[in-house]
Write a protein that holds these residues in place. Sequence first.
Motif, PDB file in Angstrom:
ATOM      1  N   ALA A   1     -41.154  -0.084  29.535  1.00 54.10           N
ATOM      2  CA  ALA A   1     -40.900  -1.449  29.069  1.00 54.10           C
ATOM      3  C   ALA A   1     -41.608  -1.664  27.737  1.00 54.10           C
ATOM      4  O   ALA A   1     -42.593  -1.008  27.418  1.00 54.10           O
ATOM      5  CB  ALA A   1     -41.391  -2.454  30.100  1.00 54.10           C
ATOM      6  N   SER A   2     -41.091  -2.559  26.950  1.00 51.49           N
ATOM      7  CA  SER A   2     -41.717  -2.862  25.670  1.00 51.49           C
ATOM      8  C   SER A   2     -41.767  -4.368  25.480  1.00 51.49           C
ATOM      9  O   SER A   2     -41.237  -5.132  26.286  1.00 51.49           O
ATOM     10  CB  SER A   2     -40.934  -2.209  24.531  1.00 51.49           C
ATOM     11  N   ALA A   3     -42.365  -4.774  24.391  1.00 51.19           N
ATOM     12  CA  ALA A   3     -42.392  -6.193  24.068  1.00 51.19           C
ATOM     13  C   ALA A   3     -40.977  -6.657  23.738  1.00 51.19           C
ATOM     14  O   ALA A   3     -40.129  -5.857  23.331  1.00 51.19           O
ATOM     15  CB  ALA A   3     -43.322  -6.423  22.873  1.00 51.19           C
ATOM     16  N   ARG A   4     -40.740  -7.933  23.899  1.00 49.37           N
ATOM     17  CA  ARG A   4     -39.428  -8.495  23.606  1.00 49.37           C
ATOM     18  C   ARG A   4     -39.111  -8.340  22.116  1.00 49.37           C
ATOM     19  O   ARG A   4     -39.942  -8.629  21.260  1.00 49.37           O
ATOM     20  CB  ARG A   4     -39.416  -9.961  24.005  1.00 49.37           C
ATOM     21  N   ASP A   5     -37.901  -7.880  21.821  1.00 46.79           N
ATOM     22  CA  ASP A   5     -37.469  -7.708  20.435  1.00 46.79           C
ATOM     23  C   ASP A   5     -37.147  -9.063  19.817  1.00 46.79           C
ATOM     24  O   ASP A   5     -36.575  -9.942  20.470  1.00 46.79           O
ATOM     25  CB  ASP A   5     -36.214  -6.827  20.373  1.00 46.79           C
ATOM     26  N   GLU A   6     -37.520  -9.235  18.572  1.00 46.60           N
ATOM     27  CA  GLU A   6     -37.223 -10.470  17.860  1.00 46.60           C
ATOM     28  C   GLU A   6     -35.730 -10.572  17.580  1.00 46.60           C
ATOM     29  O   GLU A   6     -35.083  -9.553  17.281  1.00 46.60           O
ATOM     30  CB  GLU A   6     -38.001 -10.514  16.540  1.00 46.60           C
ATOM     31  N   PRO A   7     -35.152 -11.756  17.666  1.00 47.62           N
ATOM     32  CA  PRO A   7     -33.731 -11.925  17.344  1.00 47.62           C
ATOM     33  C   PRO A   7     -33.425 -11.381  15.943  1.00 47.62           C
ATOM     34  O   PRO A   7     -34.219 -11.541  15.016  1.00 47.62           O
ATOM     35  CB  PRO A   7     -33.537 -13.444  17.390  1.00 47.62           C
ATOM     36  N   GLY A   8     -32.291 -10.707  15.834  1.00 43.72           N
ATOM     37  CA  GLY A   8     -31.850 -10.168  14.552  1.00 43.72           C
ATOM     38  C   GLY A   8     -32.437  -8.821  14.188  1.00 43.72           C
ATOM     39  O   GLY A   8     -32.138  -8.282  13.127  1.00 43.72           O
ATOM     40  N   THR A   9     -33.289  -8.259  15.078  1.00 47.27           N
ATOM     41  CA  THR A   9     -33.906  -6.960  14.756  1.00 47.27           C
ATOM     42  C   THR A   9     -33.256  -5.796  15.492  1.00 47.27           C
ATOM     43  O   THR A   9     -33.710  -4.661  15.363  1.00 47.27           O
ATOM     44  CB  THR A   9     -35.414  -6.966  15.084  1.00 47.27           C
ATOM     45  N   TYR A  10     -32.199  -6.053  16.232  1.00 45.77           N
ATOM     46  CA  TYR A  10     -31.542  -4.972  16.965  1.00 45.77           C
ATOM     47  C   TYR A  10     -30.057  -5.268  17.120  1.00 45.77           C
ATOM     48  O   TYR A  10     -29.613  -6.412  17.024  1.00 45.77           O
ATOM     49  CB  TYR A  10     -32.177  -4.771  18.343  1.00 45.77           C
TER      50      TYR A  10
END
Length: 106
Positions: free
Chosen positions: A36-45
Amino acid sequence: MFTDDVDYRYHPYDDPVRGADAVVASWLGEGDHAGASARDEPGTYEAEYRTVAVDGDVAVATGTSSYRDVAGGPIVRVYDNCYVMRFDADGRCREFSEWYMLRPAR
C-alpha cells in the motif's frame, strides 16, 4: 464492487487485506498493508486496462499506470499491470491480486 469479505493482495505472495472497508482504508493510505502507498494526488496519475481472459468466475486484466510528480507534469514512472480477479454470483469481486512491474527507462 467488492464483497464485504474480499481478499485483496497488492502482490500475489502477500497475505490479503481482508474486507472491503480495509481495502478502501488501504487505498486511502490509512492502512499499513504491504504494497500500500499514500494516496495519490489528483492529476498525478492515469491508467488504462483491458480484459484479456474470462473463465467462469475468474477474469484477468492487463494495462498500464502512469505517474507524475505533480499534476500536469511529465510522466516519471510507468507500471505494467496484470490483475487476477475472482467474482461471486452477484458479479462482485471476492478475490483480487495485483501483479505489477515498473517499466524500465528507455
